[in-house]
Design an enzyme around this catalytic site. Structure first.
Site, PDB file in Angstrom:
ATOM      1  N   LEU A 155       0.842  -1.192   0.000  1.00 38.02           N
ATOM      2  CA  LEU A 155       0.000   0.000   0.000  1.00 38.02           C
ATOM      3  C   LEU A 155       0.878   1.243   0.000  1.00 38.02           C
ATOM      4  O   LEU A 155       1.608   1.494   0.966  1.00 38.02           O
ATOM      5  CB  LEU A 155      -0.907   0.011   1.241  1.00 38.02           C
ATOM      6  CG  LEU A 155      -1.780  -1.237   1.430  1.00 38.02           C
ATOM      7  CD1 LEU A 155      -2.335  -1.292   2.839  1.00 38.02           C
ATOM      8  CD2 LEU A 155      -2.893  -1.239   0.414  1.00 38.02           C
ATOM      9  N   THR A 156       0.807   2.006  -1.062  1.00 43.10           N
ATOM     10  CA  THR A 156       1.639   3.189  -1.171  1.00 43.10           C
ATOM     11  C   THR A 156       1.261   4.215  -0.108  1.00 43.10           C
ATOM     12  O   THR A 156       0.084   4.424   0.168  1.00 43.10           O
ATOM     13  CB  THR A 156       1.508   3.813  -2.567  1.00 43.10           C
ATOM     14  OG1 THR A 156       1.882   2.836  -3.527  1.00 43.10           O
ATOM     15  CG2 THR A 156       2.385   5.030  -2.716  1.00 43.10           C
ATOM     16  N   GLN A 162       7.975  -4.995  -3.624  1.00 45.87           N
ATOM     17  CA  GLN A 162       7.310  -4.808  -4.911  1.00 45.87           C
ATOM     18  C   GLN A 162       8.045  -3.743  -5.711  1.00 45.87           C
ATOM     19  O   GLN A 162       8.309  -2.648  -5.209  1.00 45.87           O
ATOM     20  CB  GLN A 162       5.852  -4.388  -4.732  1.00 45.87           C
ATOM     21  CG  GLN A 162       5.086  -4.335  -6.055  1.00 45.87           C
ATOM     22  CD  GLN A 162       3.643  -3.907  -5.891  1.00 45.87           C
ATOM     23  OE1 GLN A 162       3.357  -2.733  -5.680  1.00 45.87           O
ATOM     24  NE2 GLN A 162       2.717  -4.867  -5.984  1.00 45.87           N
ATOM     25  N   CYS A 202      -0.555  -1.090 -11.731  1.00 45.65           N
ATOM     26  CA  CYS A 202      -0.734   0.259 -11.196  1.00 45.65           C
ATOM     27  C   CYS A 202      -1.471   1.132 -12.215  1.00 45.65           C
ATOM     28  O   CYS A 202      -1.032   1.248 -13.365  1.00 45.65           O
ATOM     29  CB  CYS A 202       0.609   0.877 -10.842  1.00 45.65           C
ATOM     30  SG  CYS A 202       0.483   2.572 -10.243  1.00 45.65           S
ATOM     31  N   HIS A 234      -6.273  -8.207  -9.454  1.00 36.37           N
ATOM     32  CA  HIS A 234      -7.254  -7.258  -8.933  1.00 36.37           C
ATOM     33  C   HIS A 234      -8.440  -7.242  -9.888  1.00 36.37           C
ATOM     34  O   HIS A 234      -8.272  -7.028 -11.088  1.00 36.37           O
ATOM     35  CB  HIS A 234      -6.630  -5.866  -8.827  1.00 36.37           C
ATOM     36  CG  HIS A 234      -7.560  -4.844  -8.247  1.00 36.37           C
ATOM     37  ND1 HIS A 234      -7.300  -3.500  -8.292  1.00 36.37           N
ATOM     38  CD2 HIS A 234      -8.747  -4.966  -7.599  1.00 36.37           C
ATOM     39  CE1 HIS A 234      -8.285  -2.838  -7.714  1.00 36.37           C
ATOM     40  NE2 HIS A 234      -9.166  -3.713  -7.284  1.00 36.37           N
ATOM     41  N   ASP A 283     -12.174  -5.661  -2.637  1.00 39.51           N
ATOM     42  CA  ASP A 283     -13.387  -5.577  -1.812  1.00 39.51           C
ATOM     43  C   ASP A 283     -13.467  -6.638  -0.714  1.00 39.51           C
ATOM     44  O   ASP A 283     -14.570  -6.971  -0.263  1.00 39.51           O
ATOM     45  CB  ASP A 283     -14.648  -5.670  -2.688  1.00 39.51           C
ATOM     46  CG  ASP A 283     -14.691  -4.600  -3.757  1.00 39.51           C
ATOM     47  OD1 ASP A 283     -14.032  -3.557  -3.571  1.00 39.51           O
ATOM     48  OD2 ASP A 283     -15.364  -4.808  -4.786  1.00 39.51           O
ATOM     49  N   ALA A 342      -6.447  -5.232   0.922  1.00 39.51           N
ATOM     50  CA  ALA A 342      -5.842  -3.916   0.670  1.00 39.51           C
ATOM     51  C   ALA A 342      -6.603  -2.829   1.421  1.00 39.51           C
ATOM     52  O   ALA A 342      -6.294  -2.529   2.573  1.00 39.51           O
ATOM     53  CB  ALA A 342      -5.815  -3.640  -0.839  1.00 39.51           C
TER      54      ALA A 342
END
Length: 695
Positions: free
Chosen positions: A349-350, A402, A433, A502, A537, A560
Site C-alpha cells: 500500500l503506497t 514490490q 498500477c 485485482h 473488496d 488492501a
C-alpha cells in the site's frame, strides 16, 4: 502503486433528490432499501441530521471575501529567488539553533563532531536547549530496548532518559531490528552509474534483449575484446573480480565492465537499449529449459563462480558446485517456492503501507507482508527515499518487496541489486498500477497491453534470482479488452510462481465492485505451478470465506483497502467473527502505530512530525469504518456511503468524523500540539481520477 491508494471517493453526503431523513432526523427507508442504494443502514438512534448549509447571502459574502483576499495576494509580487539564494537560505536554516548537530545532541559534547567548523549543523547546544519545544507525554520509544536513544538531547522524550543523555553508539541511528539498508559505497557507485550487473547482463544477452551496440566500431571492439579475454583467461584487475563488486565474475563480465568504463560518458550501453516488440530469445516458450539455454548456461558456468586465473575450463579435475556457481540457475520446479494457500496477505500500500503500519497488521494477524511499490529507475539511481521502501522489520517473517519497471533491463538490474543488498522472501513485479504518471512511462497497467514485454520482464527476472517472482495485475487495461485470462497459462511458464489479480480494469480504477467471477475463471485456467490470489473488496471474514468456497483453485485473497480502514480484519478472519471494536481499543492500536513510527522515523522533532503525517494519512481511511454495533445490517461493505451519525461515545464520534481538523485532534492526543501553521490534505484525494478517459 497499490490498488488501495488512489480511491478518491469522499465520505458521501445525503442525496438531495431523495432525502433519507425528515426534519427530525428520523430515517424513512428500511435497512433493505438503504443497502439497495449502497447507503450504510445505521441504526435510527445514532443518526443525526446533516449540518445546516450556509445561506446564499453568506455564500456570496464568503465568495467576495475570498476574491478580496486573492486580489490582495496577487498584488503582492513575490521576488523570484535564484537557486544560489535558495541554497544559501537552506544552509542558514541548517545552521540555526533548531538544527543541532546529531553528534552533539547525542553526546552533549560540543567537541565530539569531527567536522568542527565545517559541519553544516549548529554546535550551540545551549541555544538549542533554550528554544527546544517541551517534551511530549510518555516515555522514549527506545526506553525499554537494550540500546540507548540515538537522538539524545534532540529526543522529544529526553526527560525520560536516564542521567540526562544516555551513552551509546553514535551509529545506532539505524535500528537493529530493521534490515535492507543500502550501503554507502554501493550507493555512490549507483550515483556515478558505475555499478556492474554481471548476472543481469548475461541473462539479457542470453534472451537476446541487449540489442545492437551504439556503433559498428564499438560492436567490433566488443567482439574482439571478448574473444581476446576468453583466450587469455585474464581479468582487467588481475584477481578475477570486477572492480566495483566483491563477487567473482566471468571473463565475459569483466570485459563488459572494462568496455563500459572505456565508453567515457558514464552510461552503460544497455541503459539506452530497449527490447523489440518480439525479443529474440534462445529459450522455448514453455516451462522446461531448452537445449540452447543449457548450452548457454554451461558456457557461462565454466568460468562464473571462480577466479579468472584458475585452471582451464577443460580441466575435469576442477568441479564447481551449483551452490558456488550462481549462474547455474535452478530449474523453475527446483526453486524455493512460497505456499500462499490460506495465508493472510497484506497488500503493498503506497504511503500508508509503511513499515510501522505493517507491524501493526502483523500484531493483528497478517501472515504475509509486502513493502510499498518502488520504482526501478529510482532504485538504480540510489535514491535513499526509494530504498527506504524496502526496509524490513524483524517481525515480518514472510516479507516481499514490490518493484515497478517498464523495460526488461531496468527490472533485471533491480532484481540483481535487491538480491545482493536485501533479505527478502519474494519479489513482486507490479503490472497493474493505474496511476497516470506510472502508466505514461510504460510501466504498471501499461504492460497489460504489451504481452511480449511482460514475457521478457518475467523471464529475465525469474532467470536471475532464486527467490520466487510474483506478479500483480488487473483484469485488463480497457473494459472488455486486453483481458488477463488469455495470458494466465503463459505467465506460469515464463517463470512467475504466483499472480495476484485485482478484479477491476485500469479504466475502471476503483468504480463498481471487483469482478470476482472473472478472478475465479482465471484461477481455473492457471497451470498447477502458478498460484492465483484474488484482490478486491475483501472487507470481512464472510468475504474471505465466500471467495475460498466458490473457487477452491484460488490460493488466497489479498487484503488492501479493508486493512487500511480496519487493520483488525486479519483478527476477524482468523477468529471467524465480527469484532465490535470499541473506541478505546482502536486508540490503543493507534498508540502502537505511533510507538512503531517513532522507532522507525525517529523521536526527534522531525521524526515526530513525520509520524504525525503518516498517522493522519491512515486516519483519512479509518474514519470510513462504521462500528458493528451501530449497523442494522452486518457486515459493512466497502461501497457503502455513510450518513451523518454519532458514535457511542465522544471518542468514537471523533474517530468517525470525515473532517481533517478532527483527525488532527486525534494526532494531538498522541503526539502533542501541531506546529504553528500546520495543515493537512490526504494524498489519495487526487484530481487525476476525474479525467474522462479514466472511466
Amino acid at each position: 502503486m497499490d490498488d488501495a491508494q488512489k480511491e478518491i471517493v469522499e465520505r458521501p453526503k445525503i442525496l438531495e433528490d431523495q432525502p433519507l431523513t425528515n426534519s427530525n432526523g428520523v430515517v424513512q427507508q428500511t435497512p433493505e432499501e438503504l443497502v439497495a442504494r449502497a447507503i450504510a443502514p445505521v441504526k435510527k438512534e445514532y443518526l443525526r441530521p446533516p449540518p445546516a448549509r450556509p445561506s446564499s447571502t453568506t455564500q456570496k459574502d464568503g465568495v467576495s471575501d475570498t476574491n478580496d483576499k486573492a486580489s490582495v495576494q496577487s498584488s503582492l509580487v513575490k521576488e523570484k529567488k535564484s537557486k544560489r539564494q535558495l541554497k544559501r537560505e537552506r544552509r542558514q536554516e541548517q545552521k540555526s539553533a533548531r538544527n543541532i548537530c546529531p553528534v552533539i545532541a547525542k553526546t552533549g559534547d560540543i567537541s565530539a563532531c569531527s567536522y568542527n567548523e565545517k559541519c553544516r549543523f549548529s554546535h550551540d547546544l545551549e541555544a538549542f536547549k533554550a528554544q527546544r519545544p517541551d517534551d511530549l507525554e510518555g516515555e522514549c520509544p527506545f526506553f525499554k530496548s537494550e540500546r540507548s536513544c540515538p537522538y539524545g538531547w534532540a529526543c522529544r522524550f529526553s526527560s525520560t532518559h536516564i542521567d540526562g543523555v544516555p551513552d551509546g553508539n553514535l551509529n545506532s541511528l539505524k535500528k537493529c531490528s530493521e534490515i535492507n539498508g543500502l550501503k554507502k559505497d554501493v550507493q555512490k557507485l549507483l550515483w556515478k552509474n558505475k555499478k556492474c550487473f554481471p548476472k543481469a547482463d548475461a541473462k539479457l544477452k542470453d534472451l537476446g534483449l541487449l540489442g545492437p551496440a551504439k556503433s559498428k566500431k564499438k560492436n567490433l571492439e566488443d567482439e574482439e575484446g571478448e574473444k581476446s579475454d576468453l583466450n587469455n583467461h585474464h581479468c582487467p584487475d588481475g584477481n578475477g573480480s570486477c572492480e566495483v563488486t566483491h563477487h567473482p565474475v566471468t571473463k565475459i563480465e569483466c570485459f563488459a565492465e572494462a568496455s563500459q568504463e572505456a565508453d567515457g560518458d558514464g552510461e552503460f550501453e544497455s541503459d539506452v537499449l530497449r527490447p523489440s516488440k518480439k525479443p529474440k530469445s534462445t529459450s522455448e516458450e514453455n516451462c522446461a529449459l531448452s537445449e540452447a539455454q543449457n548450452e548457454g548456461l554451461s558456457d557461462i558456468g565454466q568460468t562464473l563462480g571462480a577466479n579468472c586465473n584458475q585452471a582451464e575450463p577443460g580441466d575435469e579435475s576442477e568441479f564447481i558446485p551449483p551452490e558456488a556457481d550462481r549462474s547455474l540457475k535452478l530449474h523453475p520446479r527446483e526453486k524455493m517456492l512460497i505456499d500462499f494457500r490460506e495465508k493472510l496477505y497484506l497488500a503493498p500500500l503506497t504511503t500508508v503501507g509503511n513499515l510501522p503500519f505493517r507491524r501493526v497488521c502483523k500484531v493483528l494477524g497478517a501472515d504475509v507482508t509486502c513493502g510499498e511499490m518502488a520504482m526501478c529507475t529510482n532504485l538504480l539511481q540510489g535514491q535513499a527515499s526509494e530504498w527506504a521502501l524496502l526496509r524490513r522489520h524483524s517481525s515480518e517473517d514472510l516479507f516481499g518487496v514490490q518493484i515497478c519497471g517498464a523495460y526488461p533491463d531496468t527490472v533485471a538490474r533491480t532484481v540483481e541489486l535487491i538480491e545482493q543488498e536485501c533479505t527478502v522472501d519474494f519479489i513482486d513485479i507490479n503490472m497493474g498500477c493505474p496511476i497516470d504518471i506510472v502508466v505514461n512511462k510504460g510501466a504498471g497497467s501499461a504492460l497489460l497491453t504489451k504481452p511480449m514485454r511482460m514475457k521478457s520482464i518475467i523471464e529475465v527476472a525469474s532467470g536471475i534470482v532464486d527467490k520466487p517472482i510474483t506478479v500483480k495485475v488487473r483484469i485488463g487495461y480497457f473494459e472488455g479488452k486486453s483481458r488477463i485470462d488469455s495470458l494466465i497459462a503463459d505467465i506460469g511458464c515464463w517463470g512467475a510462481s504466483a499472480i495476484t489479480i485485482h478484479g477491476r480494469s485500469r479504466q475502471q480504477r476503483y468504480s463498481k465492485l471487483a469482478d470476482w467471477e472473472y478472478i475465479y475463471q482465471c484461477a481455473r485456467k492457471s497451470p498447477n505451478n502458478l498460484q492465483v490470489l484474488g484482490n478486491g473488496d475483501v472487507f470481512s471474514f464472510l468475504d474471505w470465506n465466500i471467495h475460498k468456497a466458490e473457487c477452491p483453485e484460488l490460493s488466497s485473497c489479498m487484503v488492501a483497502r479493508g486493512a487500511l480502514i480496519k487493520p483488525w480484519i486479519f483478527t476477524e478472519i482468523k477468529e471467524q467473527r465480527h469484532w465490535d471494536i470499541s473506541s478505546g481499543e482502536r486508540l490503543r492500536i493507534m498508540k502502537d502505530f505511533v510507538h512503531f513510527g517513532l522507532e522507525h522515523w525517529g523521536s526527534d522533532t522531525k521524526g515526530v512530525e513525520t509520524t504525525r503525517r503518516f498517522l493522519l494519512e491512515w486516519l483519512s481511511y479509518t474514519s470510513r469504518y462504521i462500528p458493528v454495533g451501530l449497523l442494522d445490517v452486518v457486515p459493512q461493505r466497502l461501497n457503502w456511503r455513510s450518513p451523518f451519525y454519532f458514535g457511542r461515545d465522544d471518542l468514537e464520534t471523533l474517530m468517525v468524523s470525515d473532517s481533517a481538523a478532527d483527525w488532527i485532534r486525534i494526532s494531538e492526543m498522541l503526539l502533542g500540539k501541531v506546529p504553528d501553521g500546520f495543515t493537512f490534505a490526504p494524498k489519495h484525494k487526487s484530481n487525476a481520477y476525474d479525467r474522462a478517459e479514466n472511466g
